[in-house]
Design a protein around this motif. Sequence first.
Motif, PDB file in Angstrom:
ATOM      1  N   GLN A   6       3.426   5.854  -5.873  1.00  0.00           N
ATOM      2  CA  GLN A   6       2.697   5.713  -7.132  1.00  0.00           C
ATOM      3  C   GLN A   6       3.239   4.589  -8.019  1.00  0.00           C
ATOM      4  O   GLN A   6       3.282   4.717  -9.248  1.00  0.00           O
ATOM      5  CB  GLN A   6       2.670   7.030  -7.924  1.00  0.00           C
ATOM      6  CG  GLN A   6       1.810   8.112  -7.310  1.00  0.00           C
ATOM      7  CD  GLN A   6       2.503   8.823  -6.166  1.00  0.00           C
ATOM      8  OE1 GLN A   6       3.650   9.210  -6.289  1.00  0.00           O
ATOM      9  NE2 GLN A   6       1.803   8.971  -5.059  1.00  0.00           N
TER      10      GLN A   6
ATOM     11  N   LYS B  80       3.771   5.135 -12.316  1.00  0.00           N
ATOM     12  CA  LYS B  80       2.527   5.511 -13.001  1.00  0.00           C
ATOM     13  C   LYS B  80       2.759   5.926 -14.448  1.00  0.00           C
ATOM     14  O   LYS B  80       1.843   5.881 -15.257  1.00  0.00           O
ATOM     15  CB  LYS B  80       1.817   6.621 -12.229  1.00  0.00           C
ATOM     16  CG  LYS B  80       2.600   7.914 -12.176  1.00  0.00           C
ATOM     17  CD  LYS B  80       1.892   8.966 -11.371  1.00  0.00           C
ATOM     18  CE  LYS B  80       2.799  10.186 -11.343  1.00  0.00           C
ATOM     19  NZ  LYS B  80       2.289  11.243 -10.575  1.00  0.00           N
TER      20      LYS B  80
ATOM     21  N   SER C 104       2.262   1.696  -3.446  1.00  0.00           N
ATOM     22  CA  SER C 104       1.230   2.168  -4.382  1.00  0.00           C
ATOM     23  C   SER C 104       0.824   3.605  -4.104  1.00  0.00           C
ATOM     24  O   SER C 104       0.778   4.430  -5.026  1.00  0.00           O
ATOM     25  CB  SER C 104      -0.002   1.271  -4.296  1.00  0.00           C
ATOM     26  OG  SER C 104       0.301  -0.027  -4.705  1.00  0.00           O
ATOM     27  N   ASP C 105       0.506   3.905  -2.866  1.00  0.00           N
ATOM     28  CA  ASP C 105      -0.042   5.219  -2.510  1.00  0.00           C
ATOM     29  C   ASP C 105       1.026   6.312  -2.441  1.00  0.00           C
ATOM     30  O   ASP C 105       0.880   7.360  -3.061  1.00  0.00           O
ATOM     31  CB  ASP C 105      -0.774   5.160  -1.175  1.00  0.00           C
ATOM     32  CG  ASP C 105      -2.050   4.339  -1.233  1.00  0.00           C
ATOM     33  OD1 ASP C 105      -2.480   3.966  -2.346  1.00  0.00           O
ATOM     34  OD2 ASP C 105      -2.603   4.043  -0.157  1.00  0.00           O
ATOM     35  N   ASP C 106       2.078   6.059  -1.707  1.00  0.00           N
ATOM     36  CA  ASP C 106       3.083   7.097  -1.472  1.00  0.00           C
ATOM     37  C   ASP C 106       4.056   7.266  -2.639  1.00  0.00           C
ATOM     38  O   ASP C 106       4.559   8.359  -2.871  1.00  0.00           O
ATOM     39  CB  ASP C 106       3.888   6.804  -0.204  1.00  0.00           C
ATOM     40  CG  ASP C 106       3.032   6.854   1.052  1.00  0.00           C
ATOM     41  OD1 ASP C 106       1.841   7.196   0.969  1.00  0.00           O
ATOM     42  OD2 ASP C 106       3.575   6.549   2.126  1.00  0.00           O
TER      43      ASP C 106
ATOM     44  N   GLN D 208       0.838  -1.211   0.000  1.00  0.00           N
ATOM     45  CA  GLN D 208       0.000   0.000   0.000  1.00  0.00           C
ATOM     46  C   GLN D 208       0.871   1.260   0.000  1.00  0.00           C
ATOM     47  O   GLN D 208       0.585   2.223  -0.706  1.00  0.00           O
ATOM     48  CB  GLN D 208      -0.931  -0.012   1.213  1.00  0.00           C
ATOM     49  CG  GLN D 208      -2.016   1.032   1.158  1.00  0.00           C
ATOM     50  CD  GLN D 208      -3.064   0.676   0.122  1.00  0.00           C
ATOM     51  OE1 GLN D 208      -3.451  -0.475  -0.011  1.00  0.00           O
ATOM     52  NE2 GLN D 208      -3.509   1.661  -0.618  1.00  0.00           N
TER      53      GLN D 208
END
Length: 93
Positions: free
Chosen positions: A42, A63, A38-40, A35
């Motif tokens: 990308q 990304k 993915s979140d911090d 997570q």
Amino acid sequence: MRLLDSLFYWLQMKLVSEARPDDGAARETVLFFAQILSDDHQLTSFQIESKDELKWYVSYSDKDGAVKTVWFDREAAEMLLHDMGVYTKEDEE
């Protein structure tokens, strides 16, 4: 948390989770670091590519679609396995 730190911790926990498939806490910790990646950071994907005598190789995509591979010292990455007593000589192959 820096990207390389996050990837390293994810790798360590991924190795523990694979060595102990019934360990729910290890699975949850892998997901926690996934997570963060993915979140911090990308990242759209990340996986263990390979290992050799001295290193573990992890590839990841961001990304924008750029794919990169980094390596981590094998002894450091496997330290939790050694500490937990789940590391065996066969794991070196």
